[in-house]
Design a protein around this motif. Structure first.
Motif, PDB file in Angstrom:
ATOM      1  N   GLN A 105       0.833  -1.203   0.000  1.00 44.31           N
ATOM      2  CA  GLN A 105       0.000   0.000   0.000  1.00 44.31           C
ATOM      3  C   GLN A 105       0.873   1.260   0.000  1.00 44.31           C
ATOM      4  N   THR A 106       1.907   1.278   0.821  1.00 44.05           N
ATOM      5  CA  THR A 106       2.816   2.427   0.849  1.00 44.05           C
ATOM      6  C   THR A 106       3.539   2.562  -0.485  1.00 44.05           C
ATOM      7  N   LEU A 107       4.001   1.458  -1.057  1.00 47.09           N
ATOM      8  CA  LEU A 107       4.695   1.518  -2.337  1.00 47.09           C
ATOM      9  C   LEU A 107       3.768   2.006  -3.454  1.00 47.09           C
ATOM     10  N   SER A 108       2.504   1.642  -3.373  1.00 46.63           N
ATOM     11  CA  SER A 108       1.534   2.131  -4.350  1.00 46.63           C
ATOM     12  C   SER A 108       1.388   3.647  -4.254  1.00 46.63           C
ATOM     13  N   TYR A 109       1.343   4.152  -3.031  1.00 46.25           N
ATOM     14  CA  TYR A 109       1.247   5.601  -2.843  1.00 46.25           C
ATOM     15  C   TYR A 109       2.538   6.293  -3.294  1.00 46.25           C
ATOM     16  N   VAL A 110       3.674   5.678  -3.012  1.00 47.35           N
ATOM     17  CA  VAL A 110       4.960   6.221  -3.461  1.00 47.35           C
ATOM     18  C   VAL A 110       4.975   6.299  -4.993  1.00 47.35           C
ATOM     19  N   ALA A 111       4.406   5.291  -5.660  1.00 45.48           N
ATOM     20  CA  ALA A 111       4.341   5.305  -7.127  1.00 45.48           C
ATOM     21  C   ALA A 111       3.524   6.502  -7.620  1.00 45.48           C
ATOM     22  N   ARG A 112       2.415   6.800  -6.936  1.00 46.22           N
ATOM     23  CA  ARG A 112       1.608   7.968  -7.326  1.00 46.22           C
ATOM     24  C   ARG A 112       2.374   9.264  -7.080  1.00 46.22           C
ATOM     25  N   LEU A 113       3.033   9.375  -5.921  1.00 43.41           N
ATOM     26  CA  LEU A 113       3.833  10.563  -5.634  1.00 43.41           C
ATOM     27  C   LEU A 113       4.954  10.723  -6.656  1.00 43.41           C
ATOM     28  N   ARG A 114       5.556   9.623  -7.019  1.00 44.00           N
ATOM     29  CA  ARG A 114       6.644   9.624  -7.984  1.00 44.00           C
ATOM     30  C   ARG A 114       6.147  10.164  -9.329  1.00 44.00           C
ATOM     31  N   GLY A 115       4.973   9.725  -9.734  1.00 45.34           N
ATOM     32  CA  GLY A 115       4.381  10.229 -10.966  1.00 45.34           C
ATOM     33  C   GLY A 115       4.089  11.717 -10.890  1.00 45.34           C
ATOM     34  N   ASP A 116       3.590  12.156  -9.737  1.00 44.86           N
ATOM     35  CA  ASP A 116       3.324  13.591  -9.541  1.00 44.86           C
ATOM     36  C   ASP A 116       4.621  14.389  -9.643  1.00 44.86           C
ATOM     37  N   LEU A 117       5.677  13.889  -9.007  1.00 45.23           N
ATOM     38  CA  LEU A 117       6.964  14.589  -9.038  1.00 45.23           C
ATOM     39  C   LEU A 117       7.533  14.624 -10.457  1.00 45.23           C
ATOM     40  N   ALA A 118       7.396  13.525 -11.172  1.00 44.31           N
ATOM     41  CA  ALA A 118       7.916  13.472 -12.552  1.00 44.31           C
ATOM     42  C   ALA A 118       7.164  14.458 -13.440  1.00 44.31           C
ATOM     43  N   GLY A 119       5.873  14.616 -13.192  1.00 49.42           N
ATOM     44  CA  GLY A 119       5.075  15.547 -13.983  1.00 49.42           C
ATOM     45  C   GLY A 119       5.338  16.996 -13.622  1.00 49.42           C
ATOM     46  N   GLY A 120       5.802  17.232 -12.393  1.00 48.62           N
ATOM     47  CA  GLY A 120       6.010  18.619 -11.945  1.00 48.62           C
ATOM     48  C   GLY A 120       7.440  19.087 -12.046  1.00 48.62           C
ATOM     49  N   ALA A 121       8.339  18.186 -12.461  1.00 56.25           N
ATOM     50  CA  ALA A 121       9.750  18.587 -12.548  1.00 56.25           C
ATOM     51  C   ALA A 121       9.951  19.537 -13.721  1.00 56.25           C
ATOM     52  N   PRO A 122      10.607  20.654 -13.467  1.00 56.60           N
ATOM     53  CA  PRO A 122      10.847  21.602 -14.561  1.00 56.60           C
ATOM     54  C   PRO A 122      11.808  21.031 -15.588  1.00 56.60           C
ATOM     55  N   GLY A 123      11.637  21.447 -16.848  1.00 57.36           N
ATOM     56  CA  GLY A 123      12.475  20.918 -17.918  1.00 57.36           C
ATOM     57  C   GLY A 123      13.733  21.645 -18.145  1.00 57.36           C
TER      58      GLY A 123
END
Length: 123
Positions: A105-123
């Motif tokens: 469950q924690t790893l699933s949430y980490v995966a969502r956070l990871r996706g959010d961070l990847a989408g918000g990282a400046p280019g």
């Protein structure tokens, strides 16, 4: 962006302000891109921004600690163990998590956070 005294954000400050994480984790994300290790850094930042996926069940502490050490390998690093835990769970799912005393469950949430961070990282 300026404050009441007229002070302005630095270029680094502007990039960090766009990220929705603690500034230390934001710097880690930016440096991960610079040093071409963005994927593992995304994992570490997402996990540090939430809670540890490592479980330590009562009566099985020695086994859980051994599983974590095995994930860290020769590095002895908690961060390396986090990346190995996430990668293993990503490949194998719940069975990997159970074998290595990880919270799926924690790893699933980490995966969502990871996706959010990847989408918000400046280019």
């Amino acid at each position: 962006v300026t404050d009441d005294s007229g002070a302005q954000l630095t270029p680094l400050g502007r990039k960090l302000a766009r990220l929705q994480v603690h500034p230390m984790l934001g710097k880690m994300l930016l440096l991960g891109g610079l040093f071409r290790c963005a994927q593992p850094v995304l994992t570490v930042c997402a996990a540090l921004g939430y809670k540890s996926p490592f479980l330590c069940p009562l009566g099985k502490e020695a086994e859980a600690n051994a599983a974590k050490r095995a994930l860290a390998g020769d590095s002895g690093s908690d961060h390396v163990a986090l990346v190995a835990a996430f990668d293993g769970w990503s490949r194998e799912g719940g069975r990997f998590a159970s074998r290595h005393f990880l919270s799926a469950q924690t790893l699933s949430y980490v995966a969502r956070l990871r996706g959010d961070l990847a989408g918000g990282a400046p280019g």
